[in-house]
Design a protein around this motif. Structure first.
Motif, short mmCIF file in Angstrom:
data_model
loop_
_atom_site.label_atom_id
_atom_site.label_comp_id
_atom_site.label_asym_id
_atom_site.label_seq_id
_atom_site.Cartn_x
_atom_site.Cartn_y
_atom_site.Cartn_z
N LEU A 190 36.11 0.97 -19.62
CA LEU A 190 35.75 1.99 -18.63
C LEU A 190 34.54 1.61 -17.78
CD1 LEU A 190 36.20 5.13 -20.90
CD2 LEU A 190 37.75 4.34 -19.12
N ASN A 191 33.95 0.45 -18.09
CA ASN A 191 32.76 -0.02 -17.38
C ASN A 191 31.59 0.96 -17.48
OD1 ASN A 191 33.80 -2.54 -16.46
ND2 ASN A 191 34.98 -1.42 -14.92
N ILE A 192 31.40 1.51 -18.68
CA ILE A 192 30.25 2.37 -18.93
C ILE A 192 29.59 1.91 -20.23
CG2 ILE A 192 31.18 4.36 -17.68
CD1 ILE A 192 31.95 5.60 -20.35
N SER A 193 28.40 2.39 -20.46
CA SER A 193 27.69 1.99 -21.68
C SER A 193 28.23 2.75 -22.89
CB SER A 193 26.19 2.26 -21.53
OG SER A 193 25.95 3.66 -21.55
N VAL A 194 28.00 2.17 -24.07
CA VAL A 194 28.43 2.80 -25.31
C VAL A 194 27.77 4.18 -25.48
CG1 VAL A 194 28.37 2.61 -27.83
CG2 VAL A 194 29.05 0.65 -26.44
N PRO A 195 26.45 4.28 -25.30
CA PRO A 195 25.84 5.61 -25.44
C PRO A 195 26.38 6.64 -24.45
CG PRO A 195 24.15 3.91 -25.47
CD PRO A 195 25.45 3.25 -25.08
N HIS A 196 26.70 6.19 -23.24
CA HIS A 196 27.24 7.11 -22.24
C HIS A 196 28.62 7.63 -22.66
CE1 HIS A 196 28.63 8.00 -17.89
NE2 HIS A 196 28.01 9.04 -18.39
N LEU A 197 29.46 6.73 -23.14
CA LEU A 197 30.79 7.15 -23.59
C LEU A 197 30.67 8.10 -24.78
CD1 LEU A 197 33.85 7.12 -23.61
CD2 LEU A 197 33.77 4.97 -24.88
N SER A 198 29.80 7.79 -25.69
CA SER A 198 29.59 8.65 -26.85
C SER A 198 29.11 10.03 -26.41
CB SER A 198 28.57 8.02 -27.78
OG SER A 198 28.42 8.80 -28.94
N GLN A 199 28.21 10.06 -25.46
CA GLN A 199 27.70 11.33 -24.94
C GLN A 199 28.79 12.13 -24.24
OE1 GLN A 199 24.37 10.92 -22.29
NE2 GLN A 199 24.09 13.14 -22.07
N ILE A 200 29.64 11.45 -23.48
CA ILE A 200 30.74 12.12 -22.79
C ILE A 200 31.65 12.81 -23.80
CG2 ILE A 200 32.88 11.72 -21.48
CD1 ILE A 200 31.30 9.51 -19.95
N LEU A 201 32.01 12.09 -24.86
CA LEU A 201 32.89 12.66 -25.88
C LEU A 201 32.22 13.85 -26.57
CD1 LEU A 201 34.35 9.41 -27.44
CD2 LEU A 201 35.60 11.13 -26.14
#
Length: 105
Positions: free
Chosen positions: A21-32
């Motif tokens: 998704l071309n995003i950071s791991v923390p960002h994806l975790s936060q989105i979820l």
């Protein structure tokens, strides 16, 4: 996730999805967490168990081992634990109940 059926990949990781998704791991975790209120693992398991429920009812001859593998689980015990967590029953009991309900309909 759903379109590409990434959840079927047995060794899928948060970092792999973030990279895709071309995003950071923390960002994806936060989105979820913020939008769905679930962890990455719960999100993946939800999709895997939905698939398992479909396979169990639509393919009555398919073994539980085959179902677990097709859903992305490396071993059956992990599959059983996740299935029971999401459905409050075992895969075999779920299948038996589903078969019984279609026969009575």
């Amino acid at each position: 996730m759903i379109e590409d059926e990434l959840y079927k990949c047995p060794n899928l990781s948060l970092s792999q999805v973030a990279d895709k998704l071309n995003i950071s791991v923390p960002h994806l975790s936060q989105i979820l967490n913020d939008n769905l209120g679930v962890s990455f693992t719960s999100y993946i398991n939800h999709h895997r168990i939905q698939l398992a429920k479909n396979l169990l009812t639509e393919h009555k001859k398919m073994s539980l081992k085959q179902v677990s593998a097709l859903c992305g689980y490396n071993n059956q015990s992990t599959f059983y634990i996740a299935f029971k967590k999401f459905t409050d029953t075992t895969p075999a009991k779920y299948r038996k109940a589903a078969v019984a309900s279609t026969e009575n309909a």
